[in-house]
Design an enzyme around this catalytic site. Structure first.
Site, PDB file in Angstrom:
ATOM      1  N   GLY A  13     -12.578   9.915 -11.148  1.00 33.11           N
ATOM      2  CA  GLY A  13     -11.320   9.924 -10.411  1.00 33.11           C
ATOM      3  C   GLY A  13     -10.197  10.403 -11.311  1.00 33.11           C
ATOM      4  N   ALA A  14      -9.348  11.296 -10.788  1.00 32.56           N
ATOM      5  CA  ALA A  14      -8.306  11.913 -11.611  1.00 32.56           C
ATOM      6  C   ALA A  14      -6.932  11.745 -10.987  1.00 32.56           C
ATOM      7  CB  ALA A  14      -8.622  13.389 -11.836  1.00 32.56           C
ATOM      8  N   GLY A  15      -6.698  10.579 -10.384  1.00 32.11           N
ATOM      9  CA  GLY A  15      -5.333  10.236  -9.969  1.00 32.11           C
ATOM     10  C   GLY A  15      -4.609   9.584 -11.123  1.00 32.11           C
ATOM     11  N   PHE A 117      14.123  -1.628  -3.221  1.00 36.37           N
ATOM     12  CA  PHE A 117      12.837  -1.494  -2.535  1.00 36.37           C
ATOM     13  C   PHE A 117      12.456  -2.850  -1.957  1.00 36.37           C
ATOM     14  CE2 PHE A 117       9.208   1.369  -2.058  1.00 36.37           C
ATOM     15  CZ  PHE A 117       9.797   2.594  -2.292  1.00 36.37           C
ATOM     16  N   ASP A 218     -15.946   5.793  -2.152  1.00 31.67           N
ATOM     17  CA  ASP A 218     -17.271   6.139  -2.675  1.00 31.67           C
ATOM     18  C   ASP A 218     -17.738   5.151  -3.745  1.00 31.67           C
ATOM     19  OD1 ASP A 218     -16.384   8.259  -1.177  1.00 31.67           O
ATOM     20  OD2 ASP A 218     -16.739   9.799  -2.690  1.00 31.67           O
ATOM     21  N   GLN A 237      -3.290  -3.384   3.301  1.00 31.69           N
ATOM     22  CA  GLN A 237      -1.882  -3.321   3.688  1.00 31.69           C
ATOM     23  C   GLN A 237      -1.627  -2.295   4.788  1.00 31.69           C
ATOM     24  OE1 GLN A 237       1.408  -1.685   0.957  1.00 31.69           O
ATOM     25  NE2 GLN A 237       1.862  -3.849   1.174  1.00 31.69           N
ATOM     26  N   HIS A 239       1.369  -0.372   6.191  1.00 30.71           N
ATOM     27  CA  HIS A 239       2.756  -0.026   5.850  1.00 30.71           C
ATOM     28  C   HIS A 239       3.544   0.119   7.146  1.00 30.71           C
ATOM     29  CE1 HIS A 239       6.209   2.109   4.307  1.00 30.71           C
ATOM     30  NE2 HIS A 239       5.763   2.021   3.074  1.00 30.71           N
ATOM     31  N   LEU A 249       3.121   8.730   5.832  1.00 26.27           N
ATOM     32  CA  LEU A 249       4.056   7.731   5.344  1.00 26.27           C
ATOM     33  C   LEU A 249       5.495   8.231   5.290  1.00 26.27           C
ATOM     34  CD1 LEU A 249       3.677   4.863   4.283  1.00 26.27           C
ATOM     35  CD2 LEU A 249       3.943   5.811   2.008  1.00 26.27           C
ATOM     36  N   GLU A 252       9.416   3.563   2.067  1.00 24.24           N
ATOM     37  CA  GLU A 252      10.313   2.422   2.078  1.00 24.24           C
ATOM     38  C   GLU A 252      11.644   2.758   1.388  1.00 24.24           C
ATOM     39  OE1 GLU A 252       7.809  -0.811   1.128  1.00 24.24           O
ATOM     40  OE2 GLU A 252       9.428  -2.015   0.326  1.00 24.24           O
ATOM     41  N   ARG A 283       6.264  -5.510   3.142  1.00 24.48           N
ATOM     42  CA  ARG A 283       5.643  -4.677   4.170  1.00 24.48           C
ATOM     43  C   ARG A 283       4.836  -5.463   5.191  1.00 24.48           C
ATOM     44  NH1 ARG A 283       3.653   0.043  -0.061  1.00 24.48           N
ATOM     45  NH2 ARG A 283       5.729   0.944  -0.347  1.00 24.48           N
ATOM     46  N   HIS A 364      -2.615   1.555   4.840  1.00 23.84           N
ATOM     47  CA  HIS A 364      -2.011   2.187   3.672  1.00 23.84           C
ATOM     48  C   HIS A 364      -2.699   1.872   2.353  1.00 23.84           C
ATOM     49  CE1 HIS A 364       1.066   4.024   1.292  1.00 23.84           C
ATOM     50  NE2 HIS A 364       1.469   2.901   0.757  1.00 23.84           N
ATOM     51  N   GLU A 395      -5.973   1.555  -7.593  1.00 21.40           N
ATOM     52  CA  GLU A 395      -6.203   0.950  -6.273  1.00 21.40           C
ATOM     53  C   GLU A 395      -7.648   0.512  -6.078  1.00 21.40           C
ATOM     54  OE1 GLU A 395      -4.787   3.251  -2.949  1.00 21.40           O
ATOM     55  OE2 GLU A 395      -5.597   1.845  -1.484  1.00 21.40           O
ATOM     56  N   ARG A 406       0.739  -6.128  -1.327  1.00 23.64           N
ATOM     57  CA  ARG A 406       1.369  -5.451  -2.457  1.00 23.64           C
ATOM     58  C   ARG A 406       2.826  -5.131  -2.147  1.00 23.64           C
ATOM     59  NH1 ARG A 406       2.557  -0.352  -3.437  1.00 23.64           N
ATOM     60  NH2 ARG A 406       1.161   0.701  -1.986  1.00 23.64           N
ATOM     61  N   LEU A 412       2.050   2.146  -8.247  1.00 16.75           N
ATOM     62  CA  LEU A 412       2.232   3.060  -9.381  1.00 16.75           C
ATOM     63  C   LEU A 412       2.324   2.277 -10.687  1.00 16.75           C
ATOM     64  CD1 LEU A 412       4.743   5.586  -7.733  1.00 16.75           C
ATOM     65  CD2 LEU A 412       2.286   5.867  -8.085  1.00 16.75           C
TER      66      LEU A 412
END
Lengths: 591, 238
Positions: A13-15, A117, A218, A237, A239, A249, A252, A283, A364, A395, A406, A412
């Site tokens: 994963g490359a997020g 927020f 996955d 969640q 949203h 989305l 917020e 939320r 979300h 996540e 959350r 983030l």
């Protein structure tokens, strides 16, 4: 024979979490990142409003307040030592991102700019606090770009468009992964001492969702198939502000800048339910009251949506009502919220500067996921036993920092803090460990068998039809409001769909870029995750955070102040483990 | 409404060359073109192959040539590209090798991206107070437009100079260079400008404006390229 690769450390994963781990691990050991997407396609890039850290750039703030808000927002299911780590380390993490080049918006003094927020407060006054550090409403995009840029600078090794289909776990130890190269359809064995999973969420089990097509769970599904558990799967969640019908989305941050919800009577209804924070309540609460308004006939024109109103003159009116001296205009909004204004214009044909925007809650974020300890080590059971060489962050993981719900911006924070911790912990481990033997000729066979069964199955069912039925049912029965009966029906339906999935037939029998095959395999993952989600939701006979049971409408700390741990070995089994409570005792959640 | 999608198909395992195939389906006018493609894949023909992820114009996966113009399939609504009963023609973006149907080899594109040092370079010591570097609101605003780039390649693959010569670094890479050249915190503008002054650098831009029209993020691409050219011409970065 599959191709064989050997690394000290692998990151799947490359997020945000994967790239953060990669930046830290690759400085310390031979590391590779494997991702089914090009890294910049990862879903971190769609995060909008901000990343919280108690920098105090515009008003007084403390990380302890951030921690308290996170725990209260999570309805006291968070593990509090983990929350302390996250909120304390968030400050340096955000500063690090700036040093890496992230173009944050700036205050007049040139510091990182911050905005309000949902659920983030000054703990003395209980009013909303400016804590979310932002780059317009594309903060996630800038985080993803900045991390990828630094990976290029650091010459990190990537295997882009390789889809991982199996984990090599044996005797409580992880020895790497098996992946399919999408371009060729060939299998690759990645043999490693350490493996970190950072594949994000699995919102595609619902129809109305903010999640990308690729978010199919996955790795959590693979964890289940390898006989390992998942944690808190009942907590997903919804949203409150998704684009009506599409689920895209609308951040917020809109409400952070002053937008409000309106019902069919034109009433700012959140002021009635949550008199202090109003539209900036967390939320889960906003989503529930939106549905309550709709159920009581106050949806717009009696339909299943309400308005999000961010017309400048209306925002100014509400700011005045709230005693806030700030005033804004259209230009300000176009600068602070350019992307979401464009989303409303493009996808709904509505100009938010001139008219209110139809919204509905959208699936979300997964609070649950792969259980880890505070160093991102994956846990094998409810006792905290660690799977050697296996890590998870972002996540996909459940630390648990988010508890039952959350707070906005904390995804983030989670991925930069725990991505870094996981990357360092994994590197430290692999530098003191030796590579365990695997059977190179056989290692890929379990993963390959899953795909070959789908490729060669000669049934009658189309995967696309099964996916649609799953998503429709999950929206109806495993959404914001849940009942025991509805969840039992959901489980029956999922079992029916799993039986039909065994009889699928795909059109594409080829090897190169066979997304008919990989999508069908992903559907199998979603079905398994839907099953454990519905079972966990049925098990939790109380209402807490993102999980609301109409037949058990209150929180029950006597019986359910605990995490669920779910296995699926043949049948679903649920155990539990205590919540780690340190400083803050559970209390009634009022805003 | 009923529409026809005319798609350019190519399967490297069975086809010697690309061919056109038509699909009819029922859609809502406000559906995305991506929704129609997915519907075909899920209900009619699973062999149809494309990249897609976020489906709302941020991840940059699904740039395609729709009715002869580069767009993101997830940002083009049916009603904007077709009449009732009409035909929408879709083919892969041009100038990059086709691997299967709409999927092109993105590696040459990302190679150009990497050529321009797409990362912040600043060798000064970090602030001793452990905090962020300061940057004025105006300095931050200077490069705001080019921070929006999602690397979808819609601009580069709409550029006749790039079609003519794949070695041309292309608009997307110049946009990325611009994002750092004009960032007051960065110190490697000269190195980037050297790369861009090469024969396959910024001077291959003939200001056709295709890139600006194609950009799904609304970036003023041609303007950004012009500012890089000015910096090269004058030696002044402002």
């Amino acid at each position: 024979m599959p191709q064989y690769h050997q690394f000290d450390a692998l990151i799947v994963g490359a997020g945000g979490a994967g790239l953060m781990a990669a930046l830290h691990a690759s400085k310390r050991c031979k590391t590779a990142v494997i991702s089914k997407l090009y890294p910049t396609r990862s879903h971190t890039g769609t995060a909008q409003g901000g990343i919280s850290a108690a920098l105090g750039n515009l008003e007084e703030d403390k990380w302890e307040w951030h921690a308290y808000d996170t725990i209260k927002g999570g309805d006291f299911l968070n593990d509090q030592d983990a929350v302390d780590i996250m909120c304390r380390e968030a400050i340096d993490a955000v500063i690090d991102l700036e040093h890496m080049g992230l173009p944050f918006d700036r205050t007049p003094e040139g510091k990182i700019s911050q905005r309000r927020f949902g659920g983030h407060t000054n703990n003395d006054t209980h009013k909303a606090v400016m804590r979310a550090c932002h780059a317009a409403d594309r903060t996630g995009h800038m985080i993803l770009q900045t991390l990828y840029q630094n990976c290029i600078k650091q010459n990190v090794t990537f295997f882009d468009e390789f889809q991982v289909v199996d984990l090599m776990v044996e005797a409580g130890k992880c020895n790497g992964v098996v992946a399919v190269e999408l371009k060729t359809g060939e299998h690759h064995v990645f043999h490693s001492k350490g493996t970190l999973l950072a594949t994000g969420g699995f919102g595609k089990m619902w129809k109305v969702t903010s999640n990308a097509h690729s978010l199919t769970g996955d790795m959590p599904a693979t964890i289940l198939r390898r006989g390992l558990p998942l944690e808190d799967m009942e907590f997903f969640q919804f949203h409150p502000t998704g684009v009506y019908k599409l689920g895209i989305l609308l951040s917020e941050a809109a409400r952070g800048e002053g937008a409000v919800f309106l019902n069919d009577k034109g009433e700012r209804f959140m002021a009635r339910y949550m008199p202090t924070l109003k539209d900036l309540a967390p939320r889960d609460i906003c989503s529930r009251y939106i549905f309550q308004e709709i159920r009581e006939g106050r949806g717009i024109n009696g339909k299943d949506y309400v308005y999000l109103d961010f017309r400048p003159e209306e925002i100014n009116k509400h700011l005045e009502e709230d005693g806030n001296p700030k005033r804004i205009d259209a230009h300000y909004l176009e600068t602070k919220l350019p992307d979401i204004i464009e989303f409303a214009r493009v996808y709904q044909g509505v100009d938010p500067i001139k008219e209110p925007v139809p919204i509905q809650p959208t699936a979300h974020y997964a609070m649950g996921g792969i259980p880890t300890n505070n160093d991102a080590e994956v846990l094998a059971d409810e006792t905290g036993r660690v799977i050697e060489g296996l890590y998870a962050a972002g996540e996909v993981a459940c630390v648990s920092v988010h508890g039952a719900n959350r707070l906005g911006t904390n995804s983030l924070v989670d991925l930069v803090v725990f991505g870094k911790r996981g990357g360092i912990k994994m590197a430290d481990y692999v530098n003191g460990a030796s590579l365990r033997e695997i059977n190179k000729g056989d290692a890929h066979k379990a993963g390959e068998a899953q795909l070959e069964r789908i490729r060669n199955n000669n049934g009658t069912e189309r995967p696309g039809a099964i996916r649609k039925e799953l998503q429709k049912m999950m929206d109806a029965d495993v959404g914001v409001y849940r009942t025991g009966t509805g969840l039992e029906e959901a489980i029956d339906k999922i079992k029916e769909l799993q039986a039909r999935f065994a009889k699928i037939k795909i059109d594409d029998k080829g090897f190169k870029w066979n997304t008919d095959l990989t999508e069908a395999w992903e559907l199998g993952c979603l079905l398994d995750l839907a099953e454990v989600t519905a079972f966990s939701a049925l098990w939790r006979c109380e209402s807490r955070g993102g999980h609301f049971r109409e037949d058990f409408p209150t929180r029950d700390d006597m019986n359910f102040l605990k995490h669920s741990i779910v296995w699926k070995n043949g049948k679903v089994e649920i155990k539990d483990k205590p919540v780690r409570i340190t400083r803050i005792q559970p209390q009634e959640r009022k805003y | 409404m009923k529409i026809t999608l005319k798609l350019k198909r190519f399967n490297p395992e069975t086809d010697k060359k690309p061919y056109w195939k038509e699909y009819s389906l029922e859609v809502d006018p406000t559906d995305r073109v991506l929704d129609a493609l997915q519907e075909i894949k899920w209900s009619q023909d699973g062999t149809l192959t494309l990249r897609r992820s976020c489906a709302h114009g941020i991840c940059g996966s699904d740039a395609m040539r729709i009715n002869g113009r580069n767009m993101l399939a997830c940002k083009a609504l049916i009603q904007d590209v077709s009449e009732e009963g009409g035909t929408i023609t879709i083919e892969p973006i041009l100038g990059l090798p086709v691997m299967k149907d709409m999927v092109v080899d993105m590696e040459p594109f990302f190679a150009h991206y990497r050529e321009v040092m797409p990362y912040l370079v600043n060798n000064d010591p970090l602030p001793t107070n452990g905090r962020e570097r300061l940057q004025s609101v105006a300095d931050r605003e200077r490069f705001d437009d080019t921070t929006k780039c999602i690397l979808c390649a819609a601009c580069t693959t709409s550029c006749p100079s790039f079609w003519a010569r794949g070695e041309y670094v292309g608009p997307a890479a110049i946009v990325q260079a611009h994002r750092f050249i004009f960032d007051s915190r960065d110190q490697a503008a000269q190195e980037r400008l050297e790369v861009l002054s090469e024969p396959d650098g910024v001077w291959r831009c003939r200001t056709v404006f295709n890139c600006t029209e194609a950009c799904p993020r609304g970036i003023q691409v041609t303007k950004a390229i012009g500012e890089v050219k000015d910096a090269l011409r004058t030696g002044v970065i402002e």
